[in-house]
Enzyme design. Sequence first.
Site, PDB file in Angstrom:
ATOM      1  N   ASP A  79       0.384  -1.088   0.078  1.00 51.37           N
ATOM      2  CA  ASP A  79      -0.563   0.043  -0.027  1.00 51.37           C
ATOM      3  C   ASP A  79       1.049   1.167   0.056  1.00 51.37           C
ATOM      4  O   ASP A  79       1.854   1.511  -0.585  1.00 51.37           O
ATOM      5  CB  ASP A  79      -0.976  -0.393   1.159  1.00 51.37           C
ATOM      6  CG  ASP A  79      -2.441   0.332   1.027  1.00 51.37           C
ATOM      7  OD1 ASP A  79      -2.067   2.222   0.994  1.00 51.37           O
ATOM      8  OD2 ASP A  79      -3.003  -0.027   0.703  1.00 51.37           O
ATOM      9  N   HIS A 116      -3.843   6.022   3.507  1.00 49.69           N
ATOM     10  CA  HIS A 116      -4.701   5.146   3.118  1.00 49.69           C
ATOM     11  C   HIS A 116      -4.280   3.330   3.608  1.00 49.69           C
ATOM     12  O   HIS A 116      -4.692   2.936   3.991  1.00 49.69           O
ATOM     13  CB  HIS A 116      -4.463   5.118   1.837  1.00 49.69           C
ATOM     14  CG  HIS A 116      -5.290   3.783   0.890  1.00 49.69           C
ATOM     15  ND1 HIS A 116      -5.311   2.641   0.382  1.00 49.69           N
ATOM     16  CD2 HIS A 116      -6.310   3.844   0.238  1.00 49.69           C
ATOM     17  CE1 HIS A 116      -5.860   2.137  -0.089  1.00 49.69           C
ATOM     18  NE2 HIS A 116      -6.703   2.422  -0.070  1.00 49.69           N
ATOM     19  N   SER A 304     -10.879  -0.592  -0.375  1.00 51.70           N
ATOM     20  CA  SER A 304      -9.556  -1.127  -0.509  1.00 51.70           C
ATOM     21  C   SER A 304      -9.591  -1.401   1.335  1.00 51.70           C
ATOM     22  O   SER A 304      -8.976  -1.739   1.493  1.00 51.70           O
ATOM     23  CB  SER A 304      -9.019   0.761  -0.501  1.00 51.70           C
ATOM     24  OG  SER A 304      -8.301   0.750  -1.293  1.00 51.70           O
TER      25      SER A 304
END
Length: 357
Positions: A79, A116, A304
């Site tokens: 990520d 994220h 996600s």
Amino acid sequence: MKKLLGFTIIFMFALSTVSLAIAANIDVIPRVELLKGKPPGKGGGGGSTTQTADWGYVRIGAAEARSRTTGVVQVAVLDTGVDFNHPDLAGVVTWCYSAIKRTTGCDRNTADDDGHGTHVAGIIAALDNSQDTVGAAAGHVEIYNIKVLSKRGGDWNDLAHAIRVAAEGPDGVLGTSDDAEVISMSLGGDISSFPDIQQMLQDAIDYARSGGSAVVAAAGNEGTCQAGDVQHSWPAENNGVITVGATGIYANGAFQREYTGTEQDVMPCFSNEMPPGVVDVSAPGVYITSLKKGGGVTEMSGTSMATPYTSAIVALLMANGFSADQALNRLKQTAIDMGYPSTLQGAGLIDAAAAVQ
Ligand SMILES: [Ca+2]
Ligand SMILES: [Ca+2]
Ligand SMILES: [Ca+2]
């Protein structure tokens, strides 16, 4: 030659201003808006003094699944990096690698420059304590922070490299005990026109699976709620990948943040419809509260977020001795059929409490 191909991975960031309707299998299709941001009452910046569980954790029965799990496995989060200094991940991130810089170490090369990756890692592994939130596999996983994305996306060569590195683990050797049991990818992009890149990813995925790793990827957030409007995304479409769609809980004309048992399981429009056989399962991905880069918690939505929920439960099953394929079969057998086409939901919503016995 790393940048030769000249395009990027479009990762599944929170949909901050996207207006969307719920999936079209019910008569009335209200439109709702997903808003990125901390939910009211949560400590967004400085951490919180009480721990709250995300609705998704409650809906899938993660606490029961955790209570029936013994052992610890490694989950690689590919990520934007992970905030390895976050208090609710203390001791959890045991290895960091930059697939962009090709360096090892939890340092600025592997820091989360976006938020994220920290959110994704928290869904899997946030500590069960008295602050922030709790991960669906808390206490049974270590996180490998493998940075492959910047906030603007990433490079397909780096991704293929990252998958191999995750599979091998810190010792650089496939088939040893430090290999990542689960490789979790909340990222993707449409490379329909690039079969060579598809094959490069496939070779890396096959390599990881040959070492026993489960490979999990997001279906993607380009869905439209128009039946038959099939979207394409890789690595979601590669063979041997556990591909994950998103769900929310719905009541009174809106997606909700607290599961009381009466809400309806609804797939948001953004969750991709994919070619037959691609989507395997669905998991919570609307209004998900997890860790915020720098401390505290925040809210994001997307496939996600559904992906790490699934990776977490695969990890629990593998901690109990299941192989990657056995874990997927178990997830599918116990999934809750929400009534959507399998091209959207796969086998349905994962049910951790049913899967982990
Ligand atoms: Ca916690
Ligand atoms: Ca190894
Ligand atoms: Ca699949």
